[in-house]
Enzyme design. Structure first.
Site, mmCIF file in Angstrom:
data_model
loop_
_atom_site.group_PDB
_atom_site.id
_atom_site.type_symbol
_atom_site.label_atom_id
_atom_site.label_comp_id
_atom_site.label_asym_id
_atom_site.label_seq_id
_atom_site.Cartn_x
_atom_site.Cartn_y
_atom_site.Cartn_z
ATOM 1 C CB SER A 197 -0.885 0.008 1.248
ATOM 2 O OG SER A 197 -1.359 1.320 1.466
ATOM 3 C CG HIS A 238 -3.892 -1.667 -1.483
ATOM 4 N ND1 HIS A 238 -4.996 -2.453 -1.768
ATOM 5 C CD2 HIS A 238 -4.265 -0.860 -0.463
ATOM 6 C CE1 HIS A 238 -5.981 -2.137 -0.946
ATOM 7 N NE2 HIS A 238 -5.571 -1.169 -0.139
ATOM 8 C CG ASP A 282 -5.052 2.324 0.990
ATOM 9 O OD1 ASP A 282 -6.007 1.526 0.895
ATOM 10 O OD2 ASP A 282 -3.927 1.998 1.408
ATOM 11 C CG MET A 298 -8.423 6.948 2.655
ATOM 12 S SD MET A 298 -7.622 6.913 4.263
ATOM 13 C CE MET A 298 -6.724 5.349 4.146
ATOM 14 C CG HIS A 301 -9.174 -0.042 -0.321
ATOM 15 N ND1 HIS A 301 -8.548 -0.278 0.887
ATOM 16 C CD2 HIS A 301 -10.514 -0.105 -0.065
ATOM 17 C CE1 HIS A 301 -9.467 -0.457 1.824
ATOM 18 N NE2 HIS A 301 -10.660 -0.351 1.277
ATOM 19 C CG MET A 327 -11.294 2.959 2.242
ATOM 20 S SD MET A 327 -9.706 2.910 3.089
ATOM 21 C CE MET A 327 -8.610 3.088 1.678
ATOM 22 C CG MET A 382 -11.486 -3.126 5.324
ATOM 23 S SD MET A 382 -9.974 -2.660 4.452
ATOM 24 C CE MET A 382 -9.091 -1.707 5.692
ATOM 25 C CG ASP A 404 -6.027 -3.018 3.348
ATOM 26 O OD1 ASP A 404 -4.962 -2.736 3.924
ATOM 27 O OD2 ASP A 404 -6.667 -2.192 2.647
HETATM 28 C C1 DX5 Z 1 -6.306 1.385 5.722
HETATM 29 C C2 DX5 Z 1 -5.834 1.103 4.329
HETATM 30 C C3 DX5 Z 1 -4.708 0.146 4.265
HETATM 31 C C4 DX5 Z 1 -3.469 0.604 4.940
HETATM 32 C C5 DX5 Z 1 -2.633 -0.562 5.291
HETATM 33 O O1 DX5 Z 1 -7.448 2.159 5.683
HETATM 34 O O2 DX5 Z 1 -6.890 0.571 3.552
HETATM 35 O O3 DX5 Z 1 -4.447 -0.248 2.926
HETATM 36 O O4 DX5 Z 1 -2.717 1.469 4.158
HETATM 37 O O5 DX5 Z 1 -1.568 -0.087 6.023
HETATM 38 P P1 DX5 Z 1 -0.878 -0.944 7.156
HETATM 39 O O6 DX5 Z 1 -0.290 -2.143 6.502
HETATM 40 O O7 DX5 Z 1 0.129 -0.016 7.726
HETATM 41 O O8 DX5 Z 1 -1.958 -1.326 8.159
HETATM 42 ZN ZN ZN Z 2 -6.413 -0.364 1.608
#
Ligand code: DX5
Ligand code: ZN
Length: 218
Positions: free
Chosen positions: A7, A32, A34, A36, A65, A67, A136, A174
């Site tokens: 990620s 990956h 993320d 948000m 991903h 969110m 998750m 994840d």
């Molecule tokens: C959390 C994200 C993850 C996160 C994982 O909301 O979806 O992908 O970046 O990071 P680590 O491995 O540090 O938990």
């Molecule tokens: Zn993620």
């Protein structure tokens, strides 16, 4: 063999290209990404323009991903930007079935993510519309959180359920996964491991990814 999806949330945003090169060389199976929005989760990260810029520098699979709320409105933008897999949250849309079909109709793979408290049976009526299920193992929003132990059983239950139906949709997990627990996560049935802080905060990113890839070997 398990797949590793680093990620980039924990990468150096001021020098993403160099971090992408490192994970490519280490044999990462996908990146990956993320996304948000500060509404669905209490944090804001990056959007389609960054994905588009990264697309110019690597051929790795982009595992996006989302969110965010109103994913329906942004799917096309992320596809245009170069996403290969788009994962949306079961909790973030009232019309999951339509949303998953919309993603596939755009020609990319569709994933469905379940927050830690969301029961696995929400996938029951969309199994035909899914290319990946994301479990998750932290509450989404931030990197560097601790793996929630009850999720081991959740992964195992999902794996058993899929096997009982003779379905081979890959399970991605994840949050909070590092060298200390990746083996256990895989033993429960995870096939794609997302990891951010454990990779990018390690002394040797390449070695960490290589070791992670071997986690399901004995
Ligand atoms: C959390 C994200 C993850 C996160 C994982 O909301 O979806 O992908 O970046 O990071 P680590 O491995 O540090 O938990
Ligand atoms: Zn993620």
């Amino acid at each position: 063999m398990i797949k590793i999806a680093p990620s980039i949330l924990s990468a150096n945003f001021a020098n993403l290209v160099s971090d992408v090169r490192i994970i490519e060389e280490a044999g990462a199976d996908m990146i990956h990404i993320d996304v948000m929005d500060g509404h669905f989760v209490p944090n804001i990260t990056i959007g389609a323009p960054v994905v588009k810029s990264l697309r110019k520098v690597t051929d790795l699979t982009f595992d996006v991903h989302l969110m965010i709320e109103n994913s329906e409105q942004y799917v096309k933008d992320f596809v245009k930007a170069g996403a290969n897999i788009i994962t949306v949250h079961a909790e973030a849309s009232k019309h999951i079935h339509r949303l998953l079909q919309m993603i596939r109709n755009e020609g990319v793979k569709a994933g469905l993510a379940l927050n830690p408290a969301t029961p696995i049976n929400v996938i029951e009526h969309v199994l035909d519309d899914l290319d990946m299920i994301l479990i998750m193992s932290v509450n989404p929003g931030f990197g560097g959180q601790k793996f929630i132990p009850s999720i081991y059983n959740k992964i195992s239950s999902l794996k058993e359920y899929l096997q009982s139906m003779d379905i081979t949709i890959p399970i991605q997990v994840d949050g909070g996964i590092g060298l200390d627990n990746i083996k256990q996560v895989c033993e429960c049935g995870a096939e794609i491991i997302v990891s951010g802080s454990a990779i990018f905060n390690s002394d040797n990113v390449k070695d960490t990814i290589r070791l992670m890839k071997k986690a399901d070997e004995d």
